[in-house]
Design an enzyme around this catalytic site. Structure first.
Site, PDB file in Angstrom:
ATOM      1  N   CYS A 130      53.565 -21.924  22.582  1.00 62.50           N
ATOM      2  CA  CYS A 130      54.706 -21.142  22.103  1.00 62.50           C
ATOM      3  C   CYS A 130      54.636 -20.878  20.600  1.00 62.50           C
ATOM      4  CB  CYS A 130      56.006 -21.852  22.455  1.00 62.50           C
ATOM      5  SG  CYS A 130      56.030 -23.616  22.061  1.00 62.50           S
ATOM      6  N   HIS A 243      61.847 -21.493  17.699  1.00 64.08           N
ATOM      7  CA  HIS A 243      60.911 -22.086  16.746  1.00 64.08           C
ATOM      8  C   HIS A 243      60.884 -21.265  15.465  1.00 64.08           C
ATOM      9  CE1 HIS A 243      59.783 -24.738  19.826  1.00 64.08           C
ATOM     10  NE2 HIS A 243      58.563 -24.338  20.098  1.00 64.08           N
TER      11      HIS A 243
END
Length: 342
Positions: A130, A243
């Protein structure tokens, strides 16, 4: 091959699997049928899809007969066990685990960056980590324009990257601390609430973690340039979704901050949010549930001749996992590469 493929979603009851179903629905993927698969204990569960419900089937070695593509998010050991069975039946696997990412026989793909690598797949395609996905989406336009020499990245990664157990732990710890109660870490080696952990995955002999080396090795494979030098520090932070990354870049030729803003603003999958005078910049809170990779705090690094600093944010469950997998399936369909005839 039919332009209305049959789609299997493996690990469908997990957070990413459920998001895959949601993305397939939202993007109106032209599937003739979508079937969720999971372990035997989840057989018979109902999952919402297109105004109705899908019944979870048990994942077995022969369940892929007649399917065109299987989206896997069931863990590395499950992928290693069942993905080859799907590929042998002609069903192309897009796998979200780390099991196949560095396998030289398997493309590692971010559609905005290296869709051409899908041409050489042999039945299993890897979905990158990711944190790598959002970074390379931002790096690729810069690399094509000015050739990147070196990348230094520090990540600030949400607990959802560790799964539902970690999400529950952060929520529970916050509640207990506010009530003056003791917390006992389980998902992480230390308390995550109101704390930052400079460790994601296990440490290697050289002091880096596996997560950090994933970013290093995957970036080079995806961008197809072994001359790019990458170093990473990955940190878990008390954020549920999204994130964030501080990315420092050194390029061969000069690219001003204004040039970079203009370039990224017209690049696929990117939204530039960079208005410091209004205190406007990408934040994990704002990226949650959205598809884009958000880039801001674009400025020149005056310590090197051709340096840039970026702040890159994206929803790790969306673009960092489920969306990227579905985009790979869409690209396979467009390129008529979905099914591997055996």
């Amino acid at each position: 091959m039919s332009k209305n493929p049959r789609v299997a979603v493996c690990g469908a009851t997990g957070a990413v699997g459920r998001e895959m179903l949601k993305v397939l629905e939202q993007r109106e993927f032209p599937a003739s049928e979508v079937v969720p698969f999971a372990s035997a204990r989840s057989k018979g569960k109902k999952l919402p899809f297109r105004g109705g419900e899908l019944t979870v089937q048990e994942l077995t070695h022969d369940c892929f007969e007649g399917f065109d593509v299987a989206l896997f998010s069931a863990g590395g050991s499950t992928s290693e066990t069942y993905a080859p069975s799907a590929a042998k039946l002609g069903c192309t696997v897009v796998d979200n685990s780390s099991a196949w990412r560095m396998n030289p026989e398997c493309p590692l793909v971010v559609p905005e960056v290296n869709p051409h690598d899908l041409k050489w797949h042999k039945g299993i395609i890897a979905n990158p980590n990711c944190s790598t996905i959002q970074m390379v989406v931002a790096l690729q336009p810069i690399h094509l324009e000015a050739r990147i020499k070196r990348v230094v990245v520090s990540t600030y990664q949400a607990v959802s990257g560790s799964g539902q157990k970690a999400i529950n732990e952060l929520e529970t710890q916050v509640r207990r601390l506010f009530n003056g109660q003791e917390v006992v870490p389980e998902a992480y080696p230390h308390q995550i609430a109101f704390n930052c952990l400079p460790q994601i995955d296990v440490f290697l002999e050289d002091g880096y973690t596996k997560e950090e080396m994933k970013m290093v090795n995957e970036t080079i494979k995806i961008m197809g340039d072994p001359n790019i030098k990458v170093t990473a520090t990955t940190v878990r932070v008390p954020v549920f979704y999204g994130h964030s990354e501080s990315v420092n870049i050194e390029t061969e030729s000069k690219l001003t901050a204004d040039d970079c803003r203009a370039l990224l603003a017209t690049s696929p999958g990117i939204e530039v949010v960079d208005y410091p005078e209004k205190q406007a910049y990408p934040m994990a809170l704002d990226a949650t549930g959205l598809d884009e990779v958000f880039v801001g705090r674009i400025r020149e690094d005056h310590t090197v001749e051709n340096g840039l600093n970026l702040w890159v944010v994206s929803d790790n469950i969306r673009k960092g996992a489920a969306l990227n997998a579905v985009q790979i399936a869409e690209t396979l369909l467009e390129m008529d590469l979905m099914r591997v005839e055996r």
